[in-house]
Design a protein around this motif. Structure first.
Motif, PDB file in Angstrom:
ATOM      1  N   UNK A  25       0.805  -1.220   0.000  1.00 34.46           N
ATOM      2  CA  UNK A  25       0.000   0.000   0.000  1.00 34.46           C
ATOM      3  C   UNK A  25       0.844   1.278   0.000  1.00 34.46           C
ATOM      4  N   UNK A  26       2.185   1.144  -0.032  1.00 32.65           N
ATOM      5  CA  UNK A  26       3.049   2.326   0.030  1.00 32.65           C
ATOM      6  C   UNK A  26       2.778   3.294  -1.122  1.00 32.65           C
ATOM      7  N   UNK A  27       2.592   2.753  -2.323  1.00 29.59           N
ATOM      8  CA  UNK A  27       2.381   3.634  -3.484  1.00 29.59           C
ATOM      9  C   UNK A  27       1.070   4.412  -3.334  1.00 29.59           C
ATOM     10  N   UNK A  28       0.036   3.713  -2.889  1.00 27.99           N
ATOM     11  CA  UNK A  28      -1.262   4.389  -2.712  1.00 27.99           C
ATOM     12  C   UNK A  28      -1.152   5.467  -1.636  1.00 27.99           C
ATOM     13  N   UNK A  29      -0.416   5.157  -0.566  1.00 25.30           N
ATOM     14  CA  UNK A  29      -0.229   6.161   0.490  1.00 25.30           C
ATOM     15  C   UNK A  29       0.551   7.356  -0.057  1.00 25.30           C
ATOM     16  N   UNK A  30       1.624   7.078  -0.795  1.00 22.14           N
ATOM     17  CA  UNK A  30       2.425   8.158  -1.367  1.00 22.14           C
ATOM     18  C   UNK A  30       1.598   9.052  -2.272  1.00 22.14           C
ATOM     19  N   UNK A  31       0.731   8.458  -3.074  1.00 23.88           N
ATOM     20  CA  UNK A  31      -0.122   9.261  -3.977  1.00 23.88           C
ATOM     21  C   UNK A  31      -1.047  10.172  -3.171  1.00 23.88           C
ATOM     22  N   UNK A  32      -1.643   9.619  -2.119  1.00 28.67           N
ATOM     23  CA  UNK A  32      -2.560  10.430  -1.294  1.00 28.67           C
ATOM     24  C   UNK A  32      -1.816  11.589  -0.628  1.00 28.67           C
ATOM     25  N   UNK A  33      -0.634  11.278  -0.078  1.00 28.30           N
ATOM     26  CA  UNK A  33       0.127  12.314   0.620  1.00 28.30           C
ATOM     27  C   UNK A  33       0.596  13.394  -0.351  1.00 28.30           C
ATOM     28  N   UNK A  34       1.074  12.968  -1.515  1.00 24.34           N
ATOM     29  CA  UNK A  34       1.573  13.944  -2.489  1.00 24.34           C
ATOM     30  C   UNK A  34       0.439  14.859  -2.951  1.00 24.34           C
ATOM     31  N   UNK A  35      -0.736  14.294  -3.185  1.00 26.24           N
ATOM     32  CA  UNK A  35      -1.872  15.110  -3.638  1.00 26.24           C
ATOM     33  C   UNK A  35      -2.286  16.123  -2.573  1.00 26.24           C
ATOM     34  N   UNK A  36      -2.016  15.804  -1.317  1.00 26.27           N
ATOM     35  CA  UNK A  36      -2.394  16.707  -0.214  1.00 26.27           C
ATOM     36  C   UNK A  36      -1.271  17.667   0.157  1.00 26.27           C
ATOM     37  N   UNK A  37      -0.163  17.608  -0.563  1.00 28.31           N
ATOM     38  CA  UNK A  37       0.959  18.499  -0.256  1.00 28.31           C
ATOM     39  C   UNK A  37       1.779  18.050   0.936  1.00 28.31           C
ATOM     40  N   UNK A  38       1.646  16.778   1.302  1.00 31.18           N
ATOM     41  CA  UNK A  38       2.375  16.257   2.462  1.00 31.18           C
ATOM     42  C   UNK A  38       3.657  15.521   2.055  1.00 31.18           C
ATOM     43  N   UNK A  39       3.932  15.519   0.766  1.00 32.05           N
ATOM     44  CA  UNK A  39       5.129  14.819   0.292  1.00 32.05           C
ATOM     45  C   UNK A  39       5.773  15.654  -0.821  1.00 32.05           C
ATOM     46  N   UNK A  40       6.301  16.831  -0.458  1.00 31.63           N
ATOM     47  CA  UNK A  40       6.821  17.722  -1.501  1.00 31.63           C
ATOM     48  C   UNK A  40       8.070  17.191  -2.188  1.00 31.63           C
ATOM     49  N   UNK A  41       8.766  16.262  -1.551  1.00 30.59           N
ATOM     50  CA  UNK A  41       9.983  15.720  -2.150  1.00 30.59           C
ATOM     51  C   UNK A  41      10.126  14.259  -1.748  1.00 30.59           C
ATOM     52  N   UNK A  42      10.102  13.371  -2.742  1.00 29.18           N
ATOM     53  CA  UNK A  42      10.278  11.944  -2.439  1.00 29.18           C
ATOM     54  C   UNK A  42      11.685  11.670  -1.945  1.00 29.18           C
ATOM     55  N   UNK A  43      12.660  12.474  -2.386  1.00 29.84           N
ATOM     56  CA  UNK A  43      14.054  12.219  -2.010  1.00 29.84           C
ATOM     57  C   UNK A  43      14.404  12.783  -0.630  1.00 29.84           C
ATOM     58  N   UNK A  44      13.667  13.777  -0.183  1.00 30.07           N
ATOM     59  CA  UNK A  44      14.007  14.448   1.081  1.00 30.07           C
ATOM     60  C   UNK A  44      13.010  14.157   2.197  1.00 30.07           C
ATOM     61  N   UNK A  45      12.066  13.277   1.966  1.00 28.43           N
ATOM     62  CA  UNK A  45      10.948  13.184   2.909  1.00 28.43           C
ATOM     63  C   UNK A  45      11.387  12.808   4.324  1.00 28.43           C
ATOM     64  N   UNK A  46      12.443  12.014   4.473  1.00 35.64           N
ATOM     65  CA  UNK A  46      12.833  11.556   5.817  1.00 35.64           C
ATOM     66  C   UNK A  46      13.622  12.613   6.592  1.00 35.64           C
ATOM     67  N   UNK A  47      14.088  13.653   5.904  1.00 31.25           N
ATOM     68  CA  UNK A  47      14.975  14.602   6.594  1.00 31.25           C
ATOM     69  C   UNK A  47      14.281  15.922   6.918  1.00 31.25           C
ATOM     70  N   UNK A  48      12.982  15.979   6.709  1.00 34.00           N
ATOM     71  CA  UNK A  48      12.230  17.221   6.978  1.00 34.00           C
ATOM     72  C   UNK A  48      11.785  17.257   8.439  1.00 34.00           C
ATOM     73  N   UNK A  49      12.732  17.104   9.339  1.00 33.55           N
ATOM     74  CA  UNK A  49      12.416  17.075  10.772  1.00 33.55           C
ATOM     75  C   UNK A  49      12.618  18.466  11.358  1.00 33.55           C
ATOM     76  N   UNK A  50      11.537  19.195  11.515  1.00 38.00           N
ATOM     77  CA  UNK A  50      11.619  20.574  12.006  1.00 38.00           C
ATOM     78  C   UNK A  50      10.589  20.767  13.114  1.00 38.00           C
ATOM     79  N   UNK A  51      11.082  21.140  14.299  1.00 40.39           N
ATOM     80  CA  UNK A  51      10.190  21.476  15.401  1.00 40.39           C
ATOM     81  C   UNK A  51      10.117  22.985  15.545  1.00 40.39           C
ATOM     82  N   UNK A  52       8.938  23.504  15.776  1.00 38.85           N
ATOM     83  CA  UNK A  52       8.755  24.940  15.956  1.00 38.85           C
ATOM     84  C   UNK A  52       7.982  25.178  17.241  1.00 38.85           C
ATOM     85  N   UNK A  53       8.188  26.346  17.825  1.00 35.56           N
ATOM     86  CA  UNK A  53       7.484  26.691  19.056  1.00 35.56           C
ATOM     87  C   UNK A  53       5.972  26.559  18.872  1.00 35.56           C
TER      88      UNK A  53
END
Ligand code: SF4
Length: 394
Positions: free
Chosen positions: A79-107
């Motif tokens: 189901x990874x491909x289906x999940x990826x499609x859903x996330x990308x369409x929602x703007x939750x996966x702006x980069x397939x190559x960088x997705x694991x390194x977008x770790x940002x905490x904000x106040x």
């Protein structure tokens, strides 16, 4: 400079295996996907997409992590491909190559209540620059950036790179959780954090790509500073980086604009798809926090939202035991677990029978104690014959 982290950690012999949305982790209850949510910022539409995905592809719930991200568990095989499609369409996966390194905490609540400035634009700019630089895809999945607006809630969470507002016009660069001594105006803060991130990656490559975190590199802070064009100022008065609070806010928080934000704590970080839909129907823009809670901001009628949240099983009482109890995945998610620790911990909270007089505690299915929070916390570890409460024998 008094770095809290040590540089004595042994060199890593393998690459980190942090899961992502596409690079899932094979858990005992199916694949686990982790969706990065920079700054915890999520729209109601995105939360609905995640809730739908959890229902259709996973076990029907979303897990909130200590980095303000979300996980889906029990994903069906393939189901990874289906999940990826859903996330990308929602703007939750702006980069397939960088997705694991977008770790940002904000106040939490930055720009809405308190703080010396609004760090939300930093999150957007840093994330966009990160994703636009192919080299930064090589960051370890453990890499963490913290952007603190001066309230001191995330600066102490030991980011590899951090920004801490000291005044509305002065920002400190933090490295491995310590003050680097470098200062910048807010307009140059993202550029400085990115330069430090690239310096970390360069040093890591020079040393053989073994370190997962800046704190693991001997002399890492000094080496990063030496590579930055700003250099170290001649006169520098180091600041003590504020320690992160043990628990986050809960309940109603007055905003600077007169409206109200509601912070709903999610028991043990497990948000059902139905609860997520209810939250998505209450606020347009939400924020996930590292304390496994969801901020519902900009409310004109907080009472109605509060009633909805509490009737759905979410927690608004800052004194609730739920704020002091965390748990690892346990059974059935982890094959190593000797108990269903989440069910057991939840039963103890509900019955008022938490051990150790209900002090801050972490329940774990084995001695590894995954997900154990920082600071003082009592271990409640499954042994196969019940639970051992207290220090883990060495
Ligand atoms: S602490 Fe043990 S049982 Fe819990 S998730 Fe980690 S390995 Fe699994």
């Amino acid at each position: 400079m008094t770095p809290r982290a040590t540089a004595s950690t042994p060199a890593r012999v393998r690459a980190d295996a942090c899961p992502g949305a596409l690079q899932t982790h094979p858990a005992a209850d199916g694949a686990l996907a982790r969706v990065r949510v920079p700054g915890g910022a999520l729209s109601s539409a995105q939360l609905r997409v995640l809730a739908d995905a959890a229902r259709a592809l996973g076990d029907g719930a979303l897990e909130l992590t200590s980095r303000g991200n979300l996980q889906l568990r029990g994903l069906r095989p393939g189901s990874e491909a289906a999940l990826g499609d859903r996330l990308a369409a929602a703007g939750l996966l702006p980069s397939a190559t960088h997705e694991r390194v977008r770790n940002i905490l904000a106040s939490t609540l930055s720009g809405r209540a308190g703080g010396r400035l609004d760090v939300r634009p930093w999150v957007t700019a840093f994330d966009e620059e990160l994703c636009a630089d192919p080299a930064l895809a090589g960051l370890p999945g453990r890499f963490l950036a913290t952007f603190d607006d001066g309230r001191g809630d995330v600066a102490g969470l030991e980011g590899d790179v951090g920004l801490l507002a000291l005044a509305p016009d002065t920002v400190a660069l933090l490295l491995a959780g310590a003050d680097s001594g470098l200062r910048t105006a807010p307009a140059g803060a993202v550029e400085l954090a990115l330069a430090a991130t690239r310096a970390f990656l360069d040093i890591r490559a020079q040393d053989g790509d073994s370190a997962w975190r800046l704190a693991e590199i001997p002399g890492g802070i000094t080496r990063v500073v030496a590579r930055l064009p700003q250099g170290r100022n001649g006169h520098f008065c180091p600041v003590e980086v504020p320690r992160a609070p043990v628990t986050g806010p809960a309940g109603a928080i007055p905003q600077d604009d007169g409206r109200t934000a509601l912070v709903a704590v999610v028991p043990l970080g497990r948000l059902t798809a139905d609860q997520a839909d209810l939250l998505a129907g209450t606020a347009t823009d939400l924020q996930l926090t590292p304390w496994r809670s969801v901020v519902l901001p900009d409310l004109a009628d907080p009472d109605a939202a509060a009633e909805m949240a509490t009737s759905a099983g979410l927690v608004l009482d800052p004194d609730s035991s739920w704020l002091r109890v965390t748990a690892c995945a346990g059974r059935p998610g982890c094959a190593k677990s000797l108990a269903d620790v989440r069910a057991d911990a939840a039963a103890a909270v509900t019955a008022g029978t938490l051990p150790a007089d209900g002090v801050r505690q972490h329940w774990a299915g084995c001695e590894r104690r995954c997900g154990r929070p920082r600071g003082e916390v009592v271990d409640v570890v499954a042994t196969g014959l019940g639970y051992r409460v207290g220090a883990v024998p060495s």
